[in-house]
Design an enzyme around this catalytic site. Sequence first.
Site, PDB file in Angstrom:
ATOM      1  N   GLY A  81     106.616 -56.597  17.949  1.00  0.00           N
ATOM      2  CA  GLY A  81     105.661 -57.341  17.265  1.00  0.00           C
ATOM      3  C   GLY A  81     106.126 -58.584  16.342  1.00  0.00           C
ATOM      4  O   GLY A  81     105.997 -58.228  15.040  1.00  0.00           O
ATOM      5  N   GLY A 111     103.616 -54.497  32.598  1.00  0.00           N
ATOM      6  CA  GLY A 111     102.157 -54.387  32.933  1.00  0.00           C
ATOM      7  C   GLY A 111     101.383 -55.420  32.914  1.00  0.00           C
ATOM      8  O   GLY A 111     101.742 -56.691  33.168  1.00  0.00           O
ATOM      9  N   GLY A 113     100.078 -57.496  30.834  1.00  0.00           N
ATOM     10  CA  GLY A 113     100.247 -58.405  29.937  1.00  0.00           C
ATOM     11  C   GLY A 113     101.727 -59.193  30.246  1.00  0.00           C
ATOM     12  O   GLY A 113     101.506 -60.477  30.142  1.00  0.00           O
ATOM     13  N   ILE A 136     102.595 -46.535  31.152  1.00  0.00           N
ATOM     14  CA  ILE A 136     102.052 -45.202  31.384  1.00  0.00           C
ATOM     15  C   ILE A 136     100.508 -45.137  31.149  1.00  0.00           C
ATOM     16  O   ILE A 136     100.057 -43.831  31.229  1.00  0.00           O
ATOM     17  CB  ILE A 136     102.829 -44.198  30.082  1.00  0.00           C
ATOM     18  CG1 ILE A 136     102.230 -44.618  28.675  1.00  0.00           C
ATOM     19  CG2 ILE A 136     104.202 -44.268  30.022  1.00  0.00           C
ATOM     20  CD1 ILE A 136     102.604 -44.003  27.500  1.00  0.00           C
ATOM     21  N   ASP A 137      99.817 -46.044  30.689  1.00  0.00           N
ATOM     22  CA  ASP A 137      98.379 -46.013  30.624  1.00  0.00           C
ATOM     23  C   ASP A 137      97.692 -46.415  32.038  1.00  0.00           C
ATOM     24  O   ASP A 137      96.461 -46.154  31.990  1.00  0.00           O
ATOM     25  CB  ASP A 137      97.921 -47.242  29.622  1.00  0.00           C
ATOM     26  CG  ASP A 137      98.264 -47.144  28.444  1.00  0.00           C
ATOM     27  OD1 ASP A 137      98.606 -45.978  27.914  1.00  0.00           O
ATOM     28  OD2 ASP A 137      98.566 -48.179  27.502  1.00  0.00           O
ATOM     29  N   GLU A 232      94.162 -42.575  22.133  1.00  0.00           N
ATOM     30  CA  GLU A 232      94.446 -43.332  20.911  1.00  0.00           C
ATOM     31  C   GLU A 232      93.374 -44.163  20.594  1.00  0.00           C
ATOM     32  O   GLU A 232      93.215 -44.789  19.484  1.00  0.00           O
ATOM     33  CB  GLU A 232      95.809 -43.781  20.714  1.00  0.00           C
ATOM     34  CG  GLU A 232      96.062 -44.816  21.739  1.00  0.00           C
ATOM     35  CD  GLU A 232      97.496 -45.315  21.587  1.00  0.00           C
ATOM     36  OE1 GLU A 232      98.107 -45.153  20.779  1.00  0.00           O
ATOM     37  OE2 GLU A 232      97.907 -45.963  22.691  1.00  0.00           O
ATOM     38  N   ARG A 275      93.579 -28.337  13.965  1.00  0.00           N
ATOM     39  CA  ARG A 275      94.813 -29.003  13.597  1.00  0.00           C
ATOM     40  C   ARG A 275      95.236 -30.243  14.524  1.00  0.00           C
ATOM     41  O   ARG A 275      94.799 -29.965  15.789  1.00  0.00           O
ATOM     42  CB  ARG A 275      96.192 -27.941  13.697  1.00  0.00           C
ATOM     43  CG  ARG A 275      96.271 -27.127  12.760  1.00  0.00           C
ATOM     44  CD  ARG A 275      96.359 -27.311  11.186  1.00  0.00           C
ATOM     45  NE  ARG A 275      96.487 -26.238  10.304  1.00  0.00           N
ATOM     46  CZ  ARG A 275      95.445 -25.744   9.676  1.00  0.00           C
ATOM     47  NH1 ARG A 275      94.095 -26.049   9.912  1.00  0.00           N
ATOM     48  NH2 ARG A 275      95.605 -24.645   8.860  1.00  0.00           N
ATOM     49  N   ILE A 282     107.244 -39.944  22.776  1.00  0.00           N
ATOM     50  CA  ILE A 282     107.684 -38.612  23.533  1.00  0.00           C
ATOM     51  C   ILE A 282     107.130 -38.850  24.898  1.00  0.00           C
ATOM     52  O   ILE A 282     107.527 -38.548  25.959  1.00  0.00           O
ATOM     53  CB  ILE A 282     107.520 -37.336  23.010  1.00  0.00           C
ATOM     54  CG1 ILE A 282     108.543 -36.271  23.989  1.00  0.00           C
ATOM     55  CG2 ILE A 282     106.004 -36.835  23.118  1.00  0.00           C
ATOM     56  CD1 ILE A 282     108.719 -35.020  23.393  1.00  0.00           C
ATOM     57  N   GLN A 283     106.161 -39.281  24.921  1.00  0.00           N
ATOM     58  CA  GLN A 283     105.377 -39.672  26.501  1.00  0.00           C
ATOM     59  C   GLN A 283     106.024 -40.661  27.143  1.00  0.00           C
ATOM     60  O   GLN A 283     105.538 -40.892  28.433  1.00  0.00           O
ATOM     61  CB  GLN A 283     103.896 -40.078  26.127  1.00  0.00           C
ATOM     62  CG  GLN A 283     102.939 -38.961  25.321  1.00  0.00           C
ATOM     63  CD  GLN A 283     101.640 -39.642  24.795  1.00  0.00           C
ATOM     64  OE1 GLN A 283     100.683 -39.973  25.229  1.00  0.00           O
ATOM     65  NE2 GLN A 283     101.783 -39.982  23.661  1.00  0.00           N
TER      66      GLN A 283
END
Length: 360
Positions: A81, A111, A113, A136-137, A232, A275, A282-283
């Site tokens: 970033g 990806g 981008g 991963i998306d 998310e 919760r 970790i993904q």
Amino acid sequence: MKAKKRVGILTSGGDCAGLNAVISAVVEAADKKGWEVYGINNGTDGITETPHRYEILTVHNFSDSPWPRLSGSYLGSLNKGVKMESLEEMSKKFAQGVKDLELDAIIVVGGDGSMNIVSNYCKNSTVQVIGIPKTIDNDTPVTEFSVGFQSAVQVCTSAIDSLELTARSHNRALVVEVMGRDAGHLAMHSALAGAADVCLVPEIPYTIDGVINRLKEIKKSGRNHAIIVVSEGVKTENGSHLSDKKNMVGEAVYGGIGQYLCDEISKRYKEFQIRSNTLGHIQRSGVPVAFDRLLASVYGAKAVELLDKGEDNKMVIWKNGHVDSVPLAEVVKEGTTLLNTKSDYVRAAHDLGIYIGELK
């Protein structure tokens, strides 16, 4: 057109399981043709910054090592970033780096981008470019699957399996926040595989009451626990993101939707303890699953084949069970591929009783 003798390969964007298998496949295929492969360190930084950072890769880097079976990137990736210089300036630096390293071609593993950025960088250079999709998306356009997605689904599903056991022990409804900035592929696939009770994705609006109604159905059935999966990128019930923060390159920063759901459900429904759990980076880890290794192999071999044929500005894709390629311009034009709300996955989730929001 002269035979390619020197090929660069770089990984760009967030890392994922399967990147090293891609690199290994490219090196193996290129070696069969007698080509040199230059592994570029830290994405495009290895070319645009001086001194250039790279290493010459041979089959020995991978044949006698565990790297192809490990997650992460052997070369390092670029997903930072910070403010970048102008596209024109970066393009000039990229072209100079290609010239300095005497590269005939570049394979970009990234990806949508990354494909956009590198294809623009190459406009001031005659270097051939072939893209290999990874994320991963699973939101890279045109291709049905990108390297890393299935491995991330496995990580999320394993987490759901583990959380189901503790939820059962404590009469709880556990919220699992998974990655997926603007697309709900990862949430939907892992929710189905993990037999979740609720799955919320950015593409489908929802209500807190809708979630609570599903929890009431579960309680009425005699079950004392539940699993709620949320991407998310999901907005609040009123349609806004929790934060308007952006990183240094202008991308929205998401997160916190899991805790928001936890708090809102707890205010209105007291029959379950709620919760929140955020899986986070970790993904991106874990041993790449068989399908990602398969994709890595066929994508790497196809990329080298395309270069050998003189193809340029193409991205390798997986479609209808076969490997193919499309122009990078088509990929850039399509943009992010969202979850199809009429897909078999969404239909199955609905038919199995998973609350997936308010489908129209």
